[in-house]
Design a protein around this motif. Structure first.
Motif, PDB file in Angstrom:
ATOM      1  N   ALA A 143       0.838  -1.200   0.000  1.00  0.00           N
ATOM      2  CA  ALA A 143       0.000   0.000   0.000  1.00  0.00           C
ATOM      3  C   ALA A 143       0.872   1.247   0.000  1.00  0.00           C
ATOM      4  N   ARG A 144       0.263   2.358  -0.395  1.00  0.00           N
ATOM      5  CA  ARG A 144       0.877   3.675  -0.270  1.00  0.00           C
ATOM      6  C   ARG A 144       0.438   4.234   1.085  1.00  0.00           C
ATOM      7  N   VAL A 145       1.383   4.633   1.930  1.00  0.00           N
ATOM      8  CA  VAL A 145       1.081   4.918   3.327  1.00  0.00           C
ATOM      9  C   VAL A 145       1.226   6.408   3.640  1.00  0.00           C
ATOM     10  N   ALA A 146       0.171   6.970   4.208  1.00  0.00           N
ATOM     11  CA  ALA A 146       0.181   8.343   4.710  1.00  0.00           C
ATOM     12  C   ALA A 146       0.009   8.312   6.218  1.00  0.00           C
ATOM     13  N   VAL A 147       0.671   9.234   6.911  1.00  0.00           N
ATOM     14  CA  VAL A 147       0.551   9.308   8.364  1.00  0.00           C
ATOM     15  C   VAL A 147       0.331  10.749   8.799  1.00  0.00           C
ATOM     16  N   THR A 148      -0.363  10.903   9.925  1.00  0.00           N
ATOM     17  CA  THR A 148      -0.349  12.170  10.632  1.00  0.00           C
ATOM     18  C   THR A 148       0.394  11.957  11.943  1.00  0.00           C
ATOM     19  N   ALA A 149       1.143  12.975  12.352  1.00  0.00           N
ATOM     20  CA  ALA A 149       1.859  12.933  13.621  1.00  0.00           C
ATOM     21  C   ALA A 149       2.205  14.360  13.993  1.00  0.00           C
ATOM     22  N   GLY A 150       2.534  14.570  15.263  1.00  0.00           N
ATOM     23  CA  GLY A 150       2.862  15.904  15.737  1.00  0.00           C
ATOM     24  C   GLY A 150       4.349  16.131  15.808  1.00  0.00           C
ATOM     25  N   GLY A 151       4.887  16.904  14.842  1.00  0.00           N
ATOM     26  CA  GLY A 151       6.301  17.247  14.872  1.00  0.00           C
ATOM     27  C   GLY A 151       7.121  16.492  13.854  1.00  0.00           C
ATOM     28  N   ARG A 152       8.198  17.133  13.399  1.00  0.00           N
ATOM     29  CA  ARG A 152       9.025  16.553  12.341  1.00  0.00           C
ATOM     30  C   ARG A 152       9.781  15.327  12.815  1.00  0.00           C
ATOM     31  N   ASP A 153      10.151  15.280  14.093  1.00  0.00           N
ATOM     32  CA  ASP A 153      10.908  14.125  14.582  1.00  0.00           C
ATOM     33  C   ASP A 153      10.078  12.846  14.457  1.00  0.00           C
ATOM     34  N   LYS A 154       8.818  12.899  14.890  1.00  0.00           N
ATOM     35  CA  LYS A 154       7.963  11.722  14.788  1.00  0.00           C
ATOM     36  C   LYS A 154       7.693  11.369  13.331  1.00  0.00           C
ATOM     37  N   LEU A 155       7.507  12.373  12.509  1.00  0.00           N
ATOM     38  CA  LEU A 155       7.253  12.110  11.089  1.00  0.00           C
ATOM     39  C   LEU A 155       8.474  11.465  10.430  1.00  0.00           C
ATOM     40  N   GLU A 156       9.645  11.886  10.821  1.00  0.00           N
ATOM     41  CA  GLU A 156      10.854  11.290  10.243  1.00  0.00           C
ATOM     42  C   GLU A 156      10.976   9.833  10.659  1.00  0.00           C
ATOM     43  N   ARG A 157      10.606   9.509  11.891  1.00  0.00           N
ATOM     44  CA  ARG A 157      10.610   8.112  12.306  1.00  0.00           C
ATOM     45  C   ARG A 157       9.611   7.299  11.480  1.00  0.00           C
ATOM     46  N   CYS A 158       8.475   7.898  11.175  1.00  0.00           N
ATOM     47  CA  CYS A 158       7.486   7.216  10.334  1.00  0.00           C
ATOM     48  C   CYS A 158       8.032   6.986   8.926  1.00  0.00           C
ATOM     49  N   ARG A 159       8.779   7.957   8.423  1.00  0.00           N
ATOM     50  CA  ARG A 159       9.398   7.788   7.101  1.00  0.00           C
ATOM     51  C   ARG A 159      10.367   6.618   7.113  1.00  0.00           C
ATOM     52  N   GLU A 160      11.139   6.498   8.174  1.00  0.00           N
ATOM     53  CA  GLU A 160      12.098   5.396   8.291  1.00  0.00           C
ATOM     54  C   GLU A 160      11.400   4.045   8.283  1.00  0.00           C
ATOM     55  N   LEU A 161      10.157   4.005   8.769  1.00  0.00           N
ATOM     56  CA  LEU A 161       9.393   2.757   8.802  1.00  0.00           C
ATOM     57  C   LEU A 161       8.687   2.466   7.489  1.00  0.00           C
ATOM     58  N   GLY A 162       8.682   3.448   6.577  1.00  0.00           N
ATOM     59  CA  GLY A 162       8.089   3.206   5.266  1.00  0.00           C
ATOM     60  C   GLY A 162       7.010   4.160   4.839  1.00  0.00           C
ATOM     61  N   ALA A 163       6.642   5.137   5.666  1.00  0.00           N
ATOM     62  CA  ALA A 163       5.579   6.071   5.294  1.00  0.00           C
ATOM     63  C   ALA A 163       5.987   6.897   4.081  1.00  0.00           C
ATOM     64  N   ASP A 164       5.038   7.067   3.144  1.00  0.00           N
ATOM     65  CA  ASP A 164       5.292   7.819   1.914  1.00  0.00           C
ATOM     66  C   ASP A 164       4.832   9.273   2.007  1.00  0.00           C
ATOM     67  N   ILE A 165       3.775   9.521   2.767  1.00  0.00           N
ATOM     68  CA  ILE A 165       3.162  10.847   2.866  1.00  0.00           C
ATOM     69  C   ILE A 165       3.161  11.243   4.334  1.00  0.00           C
ATOM     70  N   LEU A 166       3.813  12.364   4.654  1.00  0.00           N
ATOM     71  CA  LEU A 166       3.989  12.796   6.039  1.00  0.00           C
ATOM     72  C   LEU A 166       3.212  14.083   6.270  1.00  0.00           C
ATOM     73  N   ILE A 167       2.309  14.076   7.247  1.00  0.00           N
ATOM     74  CA  ILE A 167       1.453  15.221   7.519  1.00  0.00           C
ATOM     75  C   ILE A 167       1.576  15.602   8.987  1.00  0.00           C
ATOM     76  N   ASP A 168       2.019  16.824   9.249  1.00  0.00           N
ATOM     77  CA  ASP A 168       2.122  17.333  10.612  1.00  0.00           C
ATOM     78  C   ASP A 168       0.771  17.941  10.985  1.00  0.00           C
ATOM     79  N   TYR A 169       0.001  17.248  11.820  1.00  0.00           N
ATOM     80  CA  TYR A 169      -1.353  17.710  12.114  1.00  0.00           C
ATOM     81  C   TYR A 169      -1.355  19.041  12.874  1.00  0.00           C
ATOM     82  N   ARG A 170      -0.228  19.433  13.449  1.00  0.00           N
ATOM     83  CA  ARG A 170      -0.160  20.706  14.158  1.00  0.00           C
ATOM     84  C   ARG A 170      -0.122  21.889  13.194  1.00  0.00           C
TER      85      ARG A 170
END
Length: 325
Positions: free
Chosen positions: A165-192
Motif C-alpha cells: 500500500a501507499r502509506v500516509a501518516v499524521t503525527a505531531g512534529g518533524r521528529d515523529k514524522l521522520e521516524r514514520c518515514r524510516e518505517l516506510g511512510a510515503d506521505i507525512l502530515i504534521d497535524y499541528r
C-alpha cells in the motif's frame, strides 16, 4: 505474586505495586510468568476509572505480555512449560503472573528476545483485524493512519507497506514524522501545522485514502469521511477526540463509503482466537523475515508504571513503552 493495583482511580500515582493472590489457570488456560508487559491508552482509561475490565477478566491493567509458560490448565495441548510466549490479554499484564486463554498465545517470533515481544500482541491484533480483516486494505491502495508515531501507528505503517500500500501518516512534529518515514511512510502530515484532508487530496490528485485507521474519534469523523476515496473504508479504533459527532450522510452515500468501529478487549474468546491465529499466519512471517519489527521507545520497571503512564500522557514516545518485572 506482585501486581499493579488501582485501589482508587486517579492520576498515575493511583497505580500501586502490591502483593496479591497468585492466579490459577482454569480449563483451556495457561499460566504465564510475566517478563514484560506494555502500556496502552486503555490502561490509562482504566486507571482513571473510565474503562472497567470485561466480566471475569483480571482486575489489574495490562492488555498484553510476554514471558514463559509456568503451568498448563486442564485440556491444554500444543504448548509446554518453559515455552517463551507473548499473549493478548483482557487484563492482568501488569503483574508477575497472568492466566491466558490458550487461543490468545503466540510464540515469541524467531530472532526476537522475550522482552521485546511484549510490544507485539495488542498492536498486531488491532491493526491486522481492522486494516486487513475488516477494511480489506489491498496492494496499491492508499492508507492513512492517524497517530503514526504511536504503537498502533508504527505497526500499521509497516504492515500496510509490507502488503504494497501507499502509506500516509499524521503525527505531531518533524521528529515523529521522520521516524514514520524510516518505517516506510510515503506521505507525512504534521497535524499541528497542516490540514490532513487538504494535504492528502493534494498528493493523491484529489482521490483521497482508500482506508483510514483512526484513533481520534468524534473530532476527526467528518474530516475522515472527507479524506476518503470513493469506496473508501474508515476504521475507528479510538475515542481520544470524543465520542459524539454529526456527519453528512450525503457525502458518505456519494462516496459509497463504509464506517466501522471496533474494540478488541471485550470480544468473545473465539473471536480473539481467530484474530490471533490470523496474526500468527500473516504477521509473524513478516517479523521473522525482517520486514516488520517491534518499535520500542523505552522500558520501565513495572513497579514504576506511573512513570510509564506519564510518558504516554505527554505523547513524547514513538512506538511502545514496555514494563519489565
Amino acid at each position: 505474586m506482585h501486581a499493579i493495583t488501582i485501589p482508587v482511580p486517579g492520576g498515575p500515582e493511583a497505580l500501586v505495586w502490591a502483593e496479591v493472590p497468585d492466579p490459577v489457570p482454569g480449563a483451556g488456560e495457561v499460566l504465564v510468568e510475566v517478563v514484560a508487559s506494555a502500556v496502552n491508552r486503555a490502561d490509562l482509561l482504566q486507571r482513571q476509572g473510565f474503562y472497567d475490565p470485561p466480566p471475569g477478566a483480571s482486575p489489574y491493567p495490562g492488555l498484553e505480555c510476554s514471558g514463559r509458560i509456568a503451568a498448563l490448565g486442564p485440556g491444554v495441548s500444543g504448548w509446554a512449560v518453559g515455552d517463551e510466549v507473548c499473549a493478548l490479554l483482557a487484563g492482568g499484564g501488569y503483574a508477575e503472573k497472568v492466566c491466558v486463554p490458550v487461543g490468545q498465545l503466540l510464540p515469541v517470533p524467531d530472532g526476537m528476545d522475550v522482552v521485546t515481544a511484549a510490544a507485539l500482541p495488542e498492536v498486531t491484533a488491532t491493526v491486522w483485524s481492522n486494516v486487513f480483516m475488516v477494511a480489506h486494505l489491498r496492494p496499491g491502495e492508499t492508507f492513512l493512519v492517524h497517530g503514526g508515531g504511536s504503537g498502533i501507528g508504527t505497526m500499521a505503517v509497516q504492515l500496510a507497506k509490507a502488503v504494497g500500500a501507499r502509506v500516509a501518516v499524521t503525527a505531531g512534529g518533524r521528529d515523529k514524522l521522520e521516524r514514520c518515514r524510516e518505517l516506510g511512510a510515503d506521505i507525512l502530515i504534521d497535524y499541528r501545522e497542516q490540514d490532513f484532508v487538504e494535504e492528502l487530496h493534494k498528493v493523491t490528485g484529489g482521490v483521497g485514502a482508500d482506508v483510514v485507521l483512526d484513533i481520534v474519534g468524534a473530532k476527526y469523523l467528518q474530516r475522515n469521511i472527507d479524506a476518503l476515496a470513493v469506496n473508501g473504508r474508515l476504521a475507528i479504533i479510538g475515542l481520544q477526540g470524543g465520542r459524539k459527532s454529526e456527519i453528512d450522510l450525503g457525502k458518505l452515500l456519494a462516496k459509497r463509503a463504509a464506517v466501522t468501529a471496533t474494540s478488541l478487549r471485550g470480544r468473545p474468546l473465539a473471536e480473539k482466537a481467530a484474530i490471533v491465529a490470523a496474526v500468527r499466519e500473516h504477521v509473524w512471517p513478516l517479523i521473522a523475515g525482517g520486514r516488520v519489527r517491534a518499535v520500542v521507545d523505552r522500558t520501565v520497571p513495572m513497579r514504576d508504571a506511573a512513570a510509564a503512564h506519564r510518558v504516554l500522557e505527554e505523547s513524547v514516545h514513538v512506538g511502545k513503552v514496555l514494563l519489565t518485572t
